[in-house]
Design a protein around this motif. Sequence first.
Motif, PDB file in Angstrom:
ATOM      1  N   PHE A   2     -15.123   3.322   7.345  1.00 43.81           N
ATOM      2  CA  PHE A   2     -14.043   2.482   6.450  1.00 43.81           C
ATOM      3  C   PHE A   2     -14.121   2.772   4.837  1.00 43.81           C
ATOM      4  O   PHE A   2     -15.079   2.300   4.441  1.00 43.81           O
ATOM      5  N   THR A   3     -12.819   2.178   4.606  1.00 45.71           N
ATOM      6  CA  THR A   3     -12.303   2.377   2.843  1.00 45.71           C
ATOM      7  C   THR A   3     -12.254   0.859   2.540  1.00 45.71           C
ATOM      8  O   THR A   3     -11.251   0.655   3.355  1.00 45.71           O
ATOM      9  N   LEU A   4     -12.100   0.074   1.397  1.00 45.78           N
ATOM     10  CA  LEU A   4     -11.660  -0.378   1.097  1.00 45.78           C
ATOM     11  C   LEU A   4     -11.560  -0.027  -0.968  1.00 45.78           C
ATOM     12  O   LEU A   4     -11.906   0.173  -1.127  1.00 45.78           O
ATOM     13  N   PHE A   5      -9.901   0.394  -0.883  1.00 42.82           N
ATOM     14  CA  PHE A   5      -9.184  -0.102  -2.345  1.00 42.82           C
ATOM     15  C   PHE A   5      -8.620  -0.901  -2.693  1.00 42.82           C
ATOM     16  O   PHE A   5      -8.055  -1.847  -2.004  1.00 42.82           O
ATOM     17  N   LEU A   6      -9.759  -0.993  -3.886  1.00 43.20           N
ATOM     18  CA  LEU A   6      -9.278  -2.867  -4.644  1.00 43.20           C
ATOM     19  C   LEU A   6      -8.666  -2.189  -6.002  1.00 43.20           C
ATOM     20  O   LEU A   6      -9.375  -1.089  -6.942  1.00 43.20           O
ATOM     21  N   SER A  48     -18.943   0.118   8.590  1.00 48.84           N
ATOM     22  CA  SER A  48     -17.539  -1.035   9.569  1.00 48.84           C
ATOM     23  C   SER A  48     -16.864  -1.580   8.980  1.00 48.84           C
ATOM     24  O   SER A  48     -16.969  -2.371   8.303  1.00 48.84           O
ATOM     25  N   ILE A  49     -16.274  -2.172  10.171  1.00 52.56           N
ATOM     26  CA  ILE A  49     -15.393  -3.057   9.733  1.00 52.56           C
ATOM     27  C   ILE A  49     -15.512  -4.287   8.757  1.00 52.56           C
ATOM     28  O   ILE A  49     -15.472  -5.119   7.768  1.00 52.56           O
ATOM     29  N   THR A  50     -16.800  -5.171   9.652  1.00 53.75           N
ATOM     30  CA  THR A  50     -17.675  -5.890   8.906  1.00 53.75           C
ATOM     31  C   THR A  50     -18.544  -6.062   8.000  1.00 53.75           C
ATOM     32  O   THR A  50     -18.142  -6.870   6.915  1.00 53.75           O
ATOM     33  N   ALA A  51     -18.650  -4.927   8.032  1.00 54.09           N
ATOM     34  CA  ALA A  51     -19.696  -4.804   7.031  1.00 54.09           C
ATOM     35  C   ALA A  51     -18.457  -4.928   5.334  1.00 54.09           C
ATOM     36  O   ALA A  51     -18.401  -5.700   3.834  1.00 54.09           O
ATOM     37  N   ALA A  67      -8.098  -2.263   3.209  1.00 51.95           N
ATOM     38  CA  ALA A  67      -9.136  -1.075   3.994  1.00 51.95           C
ATOM     39  C   ALA A  67      -8.235  -0.212   5.158  1.00 51.95           C
ATOM     40  O   ALA A  67      -6.824  -0.188   5.521  1.00 51.95           O
ATOM     41  N   MET A  68      -9.241   0.622   5.026  1.00 50.40           N
ATOM     42  CA  MET A  68      -8.251   2.020   5.773  1.00 50.40           C
ATOM     43  C   MET A  68      -9.465   2.875   7.056  1.00 50.40           C
ATOM     44  O   MET A  68     -10.528   2.599   5.984  1.00 50.40           O
ATOM     45  N   GLN A  69      -8.964   3.707   8.007  1.00 49.86           N
ATOM     46  CA  GLN A  69     -10.058   4.415   8.511  1.00 49.86           C
ATOM     47  C   GLN A  69     -10.061   6.038   7.708  1.00 49.86           C
ATOM     48  O   GLN A  69      -9.008   5.888   7.318  1.00 49.86           O
ATOM     49  N   VAL A  70     -11.246   5.979   7.467  1.00 50.66           N
ATOM     50  CA  VAL A  70     -11.170   7.711   6.845  1.00 50.66           C
ATOM     51  C   VAL A  70     -11.570   8.355   7.890  1.00 50.66           C
ATOM     52  O   VAL A  70     -12.450   8.613   9.375  1.00 50.66           O
ATOM     53  N   ALA A 130      -6.611   0.342   8.706  1.00 54.03           N
ATOM     54  CA  ALA A 130      -7.465  -0.437   9.851  1.00 54.03           C
ATOM     55  C   ALA A 130      -6.689  -2.186   9.576  1.00 54.03           C
ATOM     56  O   ALA A 130      -6.238  -3.108   8.457  1.00 54.03           O
ATOM     57  N   ASP A 131      -7.008  -3.030  10.996  1.00 51.95           N
ATOM     58  CA  ASP A 131      -6.402  -4.155  10.969  1.00 51.95           C
ATOM     59  C   ASP A 131      -8.156  -4.703  10.923  1.00 51.95           C
ATOM     60  O   ASP A 131      -9.395  -4.164  10.977  1.00 51.95           O
TER      61      ASP A 131
END
Length: 194
Positions: A2-6, A48-51, A67-70, A130-131
């Motif tokens: 997963f990736t997080l864009f900020l 993981s989405i949890t992390a 948040a998105m799936q890679v 991603a949810d």
Amino acid sequence: MFTLFLSSTENGLAGASRALRHSPDRVRDPFLDDGASPAGVLQLYFDSITALERAAANVRDAAEAEAMQVHRFAVAQPWPRVPPSYCTYLVAYEGPAEDEAAWLAHYLEHHPPLMAKLPQIRELEIYTPADWRCPAPLHRVRHLQRNKVAFDNSAALGAALDSPVRREMRADFAHFPPYRGRVTHYAMSTLVLQ
């Protein structure tokens, strides 16, 4: 993965397996001009989405977050070792699509094989929503889809954008399922933070 864009923040690096800072670059696109690039984008990767959610909870600055799936795709000549900096083309489809699942399925099946043929491409990733639980004070945003192609430098990106493969990609765009909304394309200088 997963990736997080900020948007323009460097908080939340703890727990990320990879961290990139994208800053505006200047590369001429012969087909498009979407105006000024974002001032800065931080991209964090998590197993993981949890992390990802745990790291997002530690971001203290109010920022846009997504948040998105890679989805990674093979390219002919990937880097043997990722350099400390390189040039990236970030693309975002805001949406919506009439049928989101059908749109994403079509895109993932048809467009990456063309993208992977871009001359001198080193990395190709597609991101799908991603949810996740977005904590305050972050402002949650959601795109239909994003993607990233990476090159050694801005000259290599410029050559790829003006290549016959890019013309094939533009023709393929006309065959996407029904879609509304803005599509943005930004050349970015990418710095590997970790």
